[in-house]
Design a protein around this motif. Sequence first.
Motif: not given
Length: 679
Positions: A11-17, A20-30
């Motif tokens: 449901x949640x996907x977090x990507x870092x660059x 190690x900075x947070x760059x992508x936050x997907x919700x409620x769909x991947x």
Amino acid sequence: MARDLPIGNGNVLINFDSEYNVRDIYYPYVGQENQALDHLSHFGVWTAEDFFWIDHPELKKKSGYLNDSMVTNVDCTHERLGLKLQLRDGVDAHEDVFLRKVTIENTFDRERTVKLYFHLDLHLYGNGVGDTVYYDPDLSSLVFYKGHRYMSLTCFAEDRKKPYPSGYATGQKEMNRLEGTWRDAEDGQLGGNPIAQGSVDGTIELELKVPARGSKTAFFWICFGRDRQSIGKLERTVRSAGPNALLQRTFDYWRQWLAQDRHELGLLEEELASFYKRSLLIVRTNMDNRGAVIAANDSDIMKFARDTYSYMWPRDGALIMHAMDRSGYYTLTGKFFQFCKKALTEDGYLLHKYNPDGSVGSSWHPWVGAQGEKQLAIQEDETALVVYALWHHHQLGHTLEEAREDYDRFVVPAADFMSRYLDASGLPLPSYDLWEERYGVHLFTVSSVYAGLMAAAGFAEHFGDKLRKELYRDKAARVKLAVEQSMYSEREQRFIRSLYWNRDKNTYEPDWTLDASMYAVFDFGLFPADDPRVVNTMKAIRERLWVQTEIGGLARYTNDYYHQVTQEVGRVPGNPWFICTLWYAEWVIEMAKQEEDLKEAADLLRWTARHALPSGVLAEQVHPFSGEPMSVSPLTWSHATYLKVAQEYITKLKLFRHKEKSKEDVSDTVLLKKAGEPV
């Protein structure tokens, strides 16, 4: 900048660059609704001596995952400031919560005040219009919301009884030269503005007293929900169980999840086995819980095309699910086939690509040809390969008795379409190729249609549908004969990539370009791997598509233009692609007659693992001179192809060793008989 260390729960996907900075936050769909939209969310540290963000060049980082799990493990050292940080991040396996554990070590001989700053730059619903962020005193959290998207950002120190921020700031950015509240943190003092609306961001501060030569642990977390009540409920869950307990259960969950794989990984070298497990986890991060299998979720690609890879291509999904089915994850893969069943058109074909919520994705395939004539804007392999993968799904899962609805609602209409969509010779009518570049009759597509029709015939036979069984097998036989007559060149002594219709001459003209996707002629069962025509084709691919640099690897096809870096086509026919290199390894494994014959395939598996990012992430392709990742990362298809080839390698290795053991047993028996011993 390549994406790295993905973490998620479907449901949640977090990507870092890579910093190690947070760059992508997907919700409620991947893959759908990137709530960060590639904007950088900062994490920083203040001391009386100086301030730094996590991407500061003085901060030395070693990034990876914690053992075989979906929890990150990032060790940081700032020698001048006498600080060490360990960050462990995860998305809870059961709840939609992102968790960060920070252990900070003070290497100085005196107690110090250290302030940690977590900043979020959000664009809810994928845009920065009309967002609100405010400080919620009941939750002691920053709350971001718009419509039915809510996120709360909270912090907690291990030596305190309840969460609290020692400071916070809300504000505006991307207007009037405002950069955002993260700038407020750099002097160690946040302004405390309680609410902001429009294009907004927010930062919270957590102050710690870190003893001399000692350490302190702190936690940050983000709860995701559709309204204020849902994030309030999640906040209570986190606080009741404790963030560390949730992170631990997430670690345990993924370790247990990996244990479901049905292959003897002990037969692989440690490096390859570890990479196999990492690939399983990375594939899972790009799978939405409702069945969509996303090609890639690297929003950095938007800078070049104003679109992304965050779609479900049925072809990619089918081949990815085939690898996951071979691993034994049948319940998970079943959701993909349900997704496809809903997406199938009334005419029995699947479209170009889909959004994770099931709606049709963007496309560049026209519905009219060069002369204005109507054409189907499809890649027919996408329909055929789902039928093929569905057949193997039920065979591997021993669920054919439960497949009647799949047969009636998907297999029959899809196979009927494939049976109709043929010309008089038996070749499939034109569609777009798997690379989405050319409209014609392609060897990859034709091979997949053959496999799809044979799979449909298998379903029909199982359900006693004799007429359809004969129909589908007859159509498949006609496809095979047409390939022999029209897609094999006696002159070149190999198969050809494609046929394109010449209206003026009223005939097909061949495309002689060598293409790694021509491996499909054996992989989908059209011809055996040791057929001389296949052997010559695969040898030509290896000889002429291998990148002649220190990097190596196989290109897609001769003079591949996509992200091309050099015109030295003789030396670099294209950038090395992981899937193409592994397709050749697959043929080597199929051809092997003894264990020694597997060496080249093992070398290519090692090549794949060693050209991944240190975290184990595979891009789509790599730079032919530097080996740096190119295009998107991670590419789900790259990891799934590694899984499939490693599985086939293990199977063949077991076969050879079993045969060798049988020979030894026979020899021992003969010796015992000669010695007169009882057997």
